[in-house]
Design a protein around this motif. Sequence first.
Motif, mmCIF file in Angstrom:
data_model
loop_
_atom_site.group_PDB
_atom_site.id
_atom_site.type_symbol
_atom_site.label_atom_id
_atom_site.label_comp_id
_atom_site.label_asym_id
_atom_site.label_seq_id
_atom_site.Cartn_x
_atom_site.Cartn_y
_atom_site.Cartn_z
ATOM 1 N N THR A 1 77.584 49.431 91.934
ATOM 2 C CA THR A 1 77.761 48.795 89.894
ATOM 3 C C THR A 1 77.816 49.498 88.956
ATOM 4 O OG1 THR A 1 75.637 49.058 89.617
ATOM 5 C CG2 THR A 1 75.372 46.750 91.820
ATOM 6 N N ALA A 2 78.770 48.853 88.439
ATOM 7 C CA ALA A 2 78.923 49.294 86.688
ATOM 8 C C ALA A 2 78.087 49.787 85.947
ATOM 9 C CB ALA A 2 79.847 48.319 85.922
ATOM 10 N N SER A 3 76.926 49.344 86.349
ATOM 11 C CA SER A 3 75.646 49.841 85.640
ATOM 12 C C SER A 3 75.174 50.770 86.262
ATOM 13 C CB SER A 3 74.572 48.696 85.759
ATOM 14 O OG SER A 3 74.579 47.709 85.042
ATOM 15 N N VAL A 4 74.770 51.250 87.807
ATOM 16 C CA VAL A 4 74.440 52.864 88.460
ATOM 17 C C VAL A 4 75.805 53.248 88.512
ATOM 18 C CG1 VAL A 4 74.495 53.833 90.184
ATOM 19 C CG2 VAL A 4 73.373 51.766 89.911
ATOM 20 N N GLY B 1 79.814 49.042 79.278
ATOM 21 C CA GLY B 1 80.810 48.441 79.134
ATOM 22 C C GLY B 1 82.145 49.374 79.584
ATOM 23 N N GLN B 2 81.595 50.638 79.499
ATOM 24 C CA GLN B 2 82.709 51.729 79.497
ATOM 25 C C GLN B 2 83.375 52.169 80.828
ATOM 26 O OE1 GLN B 2 85.191 54.065 77.800
ATOM 27 N NE2 GLN B 2 85.349 52.436 76.293
ATOM 28 N N THR B 3 82.126 51.897 81.985
ATOM 29 C CA THR B 3 82.568 52.139 83.375
ATOM 30 C C THR B 3 82.802 50.973 83.600
ATOM 31 O OG1 THR B 3 80.322 50.843 83.696
ATOM 32 C CG2 THR B 3 81.056 53.668 83.659
ATOM 33 N N SER B 4 82.489 49.040 83.102
ATOM 34 C CA SER B 4 83.271 48.356 83.539
ATOM 35 C C SER B 4 84.487 47.902 83.278
ATOM 36 C CB SER B 4 82.930 46.756 82.952
ATOM 37 O OG SER B 4 81.053 47.254 83.381
ATOM 38 N N TYR B 5 85.546 48.538 82.175
ATOM 39 C CA TYR B 5 86.582 48.473 81.504
ATOM 40 C C TYR B 5 87.114 49.424 83.236
ATOM 41 C CZ TYR B 5 90.718 49.324 79.330
ATOM 42 O OH TYR B 5 92.426 49.461 78.735
ATOM 43 N N GLN C 1 89.891 48.528 85.250
ATOM 44 C CA GLN C 1 91.861 48.811 85.509
ATOM 45 C C GLN C 1 92.190 49.582 87.093
ATOM 46 O OE1 GLN C 1 93.938 49.276 82.669
ATOM 47 N NE2 GLN C 1 92.717 47.883 82.281
ATOM 48 N N LEU C 2 91.362 50.701 87.533
ATOM 49 C CA LEU C 2 91.215 50.968 88.793
ATOM 50 C C LEU C 2 91.498 50.018 89.555
ATOM 51 C CD1 LEU C 2 88.073 53.666 89.170
ATOM 52 C CD2 LEU C 2 90.842 54.633 89.043
ATOM 53 N N ALA C 3 90.806 48.487 89.361
ATOM 54 C CA ALA C 3 90.835 47.789 90.980
ATOM 55 C C ALA C 3 92.370 47.396 90.219
ATOM 56 C CB ALA C 3 89.970 46.606 90.749
ATOM 57 N N LYS C 4 92.656 47.070 88.886
ATOM 58 C CA LYS C 4 93.870 46.516 89.079
ATOM 59 C C LYS C 4 95.363 47.851 89.164
ATOM 60 C CE LYS C 4 97.176 45.628 84.814
ATOM 61 N NZ LYS C 4 97.651 46.336 82.998
#
Length: 207
Positions: A38-41, A51-55, A59-62
């Motif tokens: 997850t983004a938290s991990v 917030g940075q890892t989620s963003y 973008q990687l998913a996009k």
Amino acid sequence: MAERKTHSRPATAQQIKAFAHPLRMQLYRLLSDQGQATASVLARETGESTGQTSYHLRQLAKFGFVEEVPGEGTARERWWRAVGFSYDRVDDPDSHTVRTLNRWMIDNQSDTLHAALAALQHDDEGWRDASVLGSTSGWMTRDELEALSEELLSVVERHTEQAKARRDEAGPTPAHVAARPGERRVRIYISALPLPSSDAGGQGAAR
């Protein structure tokens, strides 16, 4: 050159440019190492904010480099996994972005091998005997090298697909469970490259 996995898809120059960001490459590597996270991990492991890892995960998913793990997580806590890709067909193989990716791949491989070999010094479950690290050199034509590369990839695909089928037959595993009993995350490297020529004629020194 490629971050090539079985069933990997070719990436475009635009996708590669989006990927070649230090944090995105680091997130991709961690997902490849762990299988899913997850983004938290990933925030805890990189020292970045969630917030940075989620963003950057979005973008990687996009651009198709990561995807959500089906059936896992919630709208607030998504589980992500890496998607294999190749960049052999990028129009300019000598571009700065491609050179950056090549360096990242080599550094990534070196770091992983050092860490894995250090961990195997304390192995008492036979994983060291099941592993291999070696090299072989010989004279080949371009067609022979291509045939070798394709066969190596085919062997890797056959064994990884067999392992996947065995896992699928055992039923789904919760995303937070790292591995089933007797399993470990395994990294397979394939490198088959022509050595640099040692003279202008391109023949090198015979061995």
